[in-house]
Design a protein around this motif. Structure first.
Motif, mmCIF file in Angstrom:
data_model
loop_
_atom_site.group_PDB
_atom_site.id
_atom_site.type_symbol
_atom_site.label_atom_id
_atom_site.label_comp_id
_atom_site.label_asym_id
_atom_site.label_seq_id
_atom_site.Cartn_x
_atom_site.Cartn_y
_atom_site.Cartn_z
ATOM 1 N N CYS A 196 30.906 38.317 36.716
ATOM 2 C CA CYS A 196 31.016 39.370 37.390
ATOM 3 C C CYS A 196 32.176 39.598 38.274
ATOM 4 O O CYS A 196 32.860 40.775 38.207
ATOM 5 C CB CYS A 196 29.710 39.493 38.485
ATOM 6 N N PHE A 197 32.752 38.825 38.759
ATOM 7 C CA PHE A 197 33.373 38.102 40.225
ATOM 8 C C PHE A 197 34.912 38.389 39.150
ATOM 9 O O PHE A 197 36.044 39.102 39.341
ATOM 10 C CB PHE A 197 33.620 37.906 40.370
ATOM 11 N N ASP A 198 34.799 37.633 38.097
ATOM 12 C CA ASP A 198 35.933 37.650 36.911
ATOM 13 C C ASP A 198 36.303 38.787 36.714
ATOM 14 O O ASP A 198 37.113 39.895 35.731
ATOM 15 C CB ASP A 198 35.340 37.205 35.616
ATOM 16 N N CYS A 199 35.728 39.956 36.634
ATOM 17 C CA CYS A 199 35.582 41.697 35.908
ATOM 18 C C CYS A 199 36.605 42.079 37.011
ATOM 19 O O CYS A 199 37.322 43.231 36.811
ATOM 20 C CB CYS A 199 33.924 42.368 35.733
ATOM 21 N N PHE A 200 36.261 41.606 38.143
ATOM 22 C CA PHE A 200 36.816 42.489 39.566
ATOM 23 C C PHE A 200 38.855 41.483 39.488
ATOM 24 O O PHE A 200 39.646 41.873 39.625
ATOM 25 C CB PHE A 200 36.595 41.927 40.273
ATOM 26 N N ILE A 201 38.615 40.600 38.666
ATOM 27 C CA ILE A 201 39.644 39.991 39.413
ATOM 28 C C ILE A 201 40.132 38.932 38.166
ATOM 29 O O ILE A 201 39.775 37.579 37.104
ATOM 30 C CB ILE A 201 40.113 38.302 39.580
ATOM 31 N N PRO A 202 40.934 39.698 36.317
ATOM 32 C CA PRO A 202 40.664 39.247 35.348
ATOM 33 C C PRO A 202 42.062 38.171 35.103
ATOM 34 O O PRO A 202 42.052 37.513 34.627
ATOM 35 C CB PRO A 202 41.828 40.822 34.609
ATOM 36 N N GLU A 203 43.093 38.207 36.293
ATOM 37 C CA GLU A 203 43.817 37.500 35.965
ATOM 38 C C GLU A 203 44.156 36.219 36.846
ATOM 39 O O GLU A 203 44.792 35.394 36.564
ATOM 40 C CB GLU A 203 45.032 38.126 37.487
ATOM 41 N N ALA A 204 42.319 36.245 36.989
ATOM 42 C CA ALA A 204 41.801 34.561 37.521
ATOM 43 C C ALA A 204 42.477 34.161 35.938
ATOM 44 O O ALA A 204 41.172 33.509 35.463
ATOM 45 C CB ALA A 204 40.865 34.525 38.224
ATOM 46 N N ASN A 205 42.932 33.265 35.676
ATOM 47 C CA ASN A 205 42.586 32.993 34.157
ATOM 48 C C ASN A 205 41.727 31.710 33.891
ATOM 49 O O ASN A 205 41.161 31.371 32.681
ATOM 50 C CB ASN A 205 44.224 32.162 33.336
ATOM 51 N N ALA A 206 41.639 30.846 34.831
ATOM 52 C CA ALA A 206 40.708 29.776 34.706
ATOM 53 C C ALA A 206 39.720 29.962 36.124
ATOM 54 O O ALA A 206 39.088 29.363 36.704
ATOM 55 C CB ALA A 206 41.526 28.452 35.347
ATOM 56 N N SER A 207 38.740 30.877 35.664
ATOM 57 C CA SER A 207 37.727 31.647 36.556
ATOM 58 C C SER A 207 36.650 30.516 35.890
ATOM 59 O O SER A 207 36.324 29.666 35.097
ATOM 60 C CB SER A 207 37.677 32.885 35.648
ATOM 61 N N GLY A 208 35.637 31.012 37.327
ATOM 62 C CA GLY A 208 34.082 29.797 37.662
ATOM 63 C C GLY A 208 33.912 29.983 36.327
ATOM 64 O O GLY A 208 33.271 29.016 36.043
ATOM 65 N N SER A 209 33.228 31.097 35.947
ATOM 66 C CA SER A 209 32.279 31.411 34.549
ATOM 67 C C SER A 209 33.154 30.866 33.207
ATOM 68 O O SER A 209 31.648 30.774 32.175
ATOM 69 C CB SER A 209 32.377 33.266 34.607
ATOM 70 N N ARG A 210 34.700 30.788 32.797
ATOM 71 C CA ARG A 210 34.538 30.611 32.052
ATOM 72 C C ARG A 210 34.615 28.939 31.750
ATOM 73 O O ARG A 210 34.153 28.191 31.052
ATOM 74 C CB ARG A 210 36.570 30.573 31.773
ATOM 75 N N MET A 238 41.237 37.540 52.724
ATOM 76 C CA MET A 238 39.713 38.807 52.965
ATOM 77 C C MET A 238 38.516 39.073 51.266
ATOM 78 O O MET A 238 38.163 38.137 52.050
ATOM 79 C CB MET A 238 39.808 40.254 53.611
ATOM 80 N N ASP A 239 39.837 39.958 51.020
ATOM 81 C CA ASP A 239 38.061 40.400 50.003
ATOM 82 C C ASP A 239 37.619 39.192 49.332
ATOM 83 O O ASP A 239 36.879 39.126 48.455
ATOM 84 C CB ASP A 239 39.151 41.359 49.506
ATOM 85 N N LEU A 240 38.848 38.259 48.906
ATOM 86 C CA LEU A 240 38.095 37.545 47.819
ATOM 87 C C LEU A 240 37.874 36.103 48.047
ATOM 88 O O LEU A 240 37.410 35.183 47.484
ATOM 89 C CB LEU A 240 38.908 37.458 46.686
ATOM 90 N N GLN A 241 38.457 35.925 49.472
ATOM 91 C CA GLN A 241 37.537 34.196 49.648
ATOM 92 C C GLN A 241 36.493 33.636 49.454
ATOM 93 O O GLN A 241 35.972 32.869 49.253
ATOM 94 C CB GLN A 241 37.826 34.276 51.817
ATOM 95 N N HIS A 242 35.139 34.563 49.703
ATOM 96 C CA HIS A 242 34.226 34.333 48.954
ATOM 97 C C HIS A 242 33.767 33.791 47.864
ATOM 98 O O HIS A 242 33.663 33.035 48.035
ATOM 99 C CB HIS A 242 33.117 35.499 49.482
ATOM 100 N N TYR A 243 34.591 34.373 46.910
ATOM 101 C CA TYR A 243 34.581 34.690 46.219
ATOM 102 C C TYR A 243 35.165 32.810 45.790
ATOM 103 O O TYR A 243 34.321 32.278 44.525
ATOM 104 C CB TYR A 243 35.533 35.427 44.373
ATOM 105 N N HIS A 244 36.277 32.442 45.823
ATOM 106 C CA HIS A 244 36.712 31.388 45.651
ATOM 107 C C HIS A 244 36.196 30.445 46.588
ATOM 108 O O HIS A 244 36.086 29.133 46.373
ATOM 109 C CB HIS A 244 38.270 31.492 46.697
ATOM 110 N N LEU A 245 35.173 30.340 47.996
ATOM 111 C CA LEU A 245 34.642 29.324 48.250
ATOM 112 C C LEU A 245 33.484 29.214 47.382
ATOM 113 O O LEU A 245 32.624 28.112 47.022
ATOM 114 C CB LEU A 245 34.291 30.182 49.370
ATOM 115 N N MET A 246 32.714 30.338 46.290
ATOM 116 C CA MET A 246 31.841 29.805 45.616
ATOM 117 C C MET A 246 32.528 29.260 44.273
ATOM 118 O O MET A 246 31.770 27.886 44.101
ATOM 119 C CB MET A 246 31.278 30.653 45.040
ATOM 120 N N GLU A 247 33.693 29.263 44.130
ATOM 121 C CA GLU A 247 34.492 28.511 42.728
ATOM 122 C C GLU A 247 33.777 26.894 43.564
ATOM 123 O O GLU A 247 33.637 26.467 42.607
ATOM 124 C CB GLU A 247 35.261 29.521 42.476
#
Length: 256
Positions: A196-210, A238-247
């Motif tokens: 779900c986070f990947d959908c909001f951040i498509p530029e994260a090429n090395a994303s967690g879900s992949r 701000m908005d995405l620090q929690h995403y990176h923390l989870m990652e």
């Protein structure tokens, strides 16, 4: 000796395919031997057919199943869809989430209808832990609903805030653990949230879900990359620090 019996229901829209998707109507087996719900249009032709399954489990864990094929045609006209959307807020949480996910799947991309569906499901209480079962399976279903909305074009701050709240709750509940990130399990909360986070951040090429994908051979998966919290804050304060923390936490769990 095998009582109490518990029950589960499900449906499959593409049951004739090699890898059919099955949608379960409850997060867990219930003592109730019946249910009332809306079914999505079938996709198997002729007749918009889908398959409905019922499961009965004994106290020893033995499961029996039966199925029936039904014809479910799409709603005729926008007014019929609006009537269904208005009903969602008055449904129980699991039925509301199931029906909303079905409607979003058939909605037009970037339509105003997406926000209406989202509002109706929030009104039904899907983020209220006193109304919705606080289980891994329920978190995954909410994540899938959020991802479906996002991929249809609803990328609002409101939706992102609800996703952050869901991921916070998952971490606090211990749903992101070595057990749920190291093996292919039906309760893999981490991957559902990352997608779900990947959908909001498509530029994260090395994303967690992949990186956590279960479909890739182990040898072909990218090597985990640890990020420091300070580096994450420098990039997305701000908005995405929690995403990176989870990652970062999920990567550390995989390596440890």
């Amino acid at each position: 000796d095998d009582i109490p019996l518990t029950y589960q229901f499900a449906y499959s829209r593409d049951w004739t395919s090699e890898n059919p998707d099955t949608t379960y109507m409850f997060a867990e087996y219930h003592l109730r031997s019946f249910t009332q719900t809306f079914l999505p249009p079938g996709v198997v032709m002729p007749g918009y057919r889908l398959r409905v399954m019922g499961y009965v489990k004994t106290s020893f864990g033995a499961v029996s199943t039966a199925s029936v094929e039904l014809s479910v045609t799409p709603p005729s006209g926008s007014e019929a869809r609006q009537n269904v959307i208005r009903m969602i807020s008055d449904m129980d949480v699991e039925t509301a989430l199931l029906l909303a996910t079905m409607i979003v799947q058939d909605a037009m991309p970037n339509s105003l209808e997406l926000q209406q569906i989202f509002n109706a499901v929030l009104a039904a209480g899907i983020m209220n832990t006193t109304a919705a079962p606080d289980t891994m399976i329920m978190v995954i279903r909410i994540s899938v609903f959020f991802e479906t909305l996002c991929r249809k074009g609803l990328k609002t701050q409101q939706l992102f805030n609800q996703l952050q709240a869901l991921s916070n709750r998952s971490i606090n509940s211990g749903y992101v653990t070595p057990d749920t990130t190291a093996s292919n399990r039906p309760d893999d909360v981490a991957t559902a949230l990352f997608k779900c986070f990947d959908c909001f951040i498509p530029e994260a090429n090395a994303s967690g879900s992949r990186r956590l994908s279960r479909n890739q051979p182990r040898s072909s998966r990218p090597q985990p990359r640890i990020r420091s919290l300070q580096a994450v804050q420098d990039i997305r304060v701000m908005d995405l620090q929690h995403y990176h923390l989870m990652e970062a936490r999920a990567e550390e769990l995989k390596i440890s």
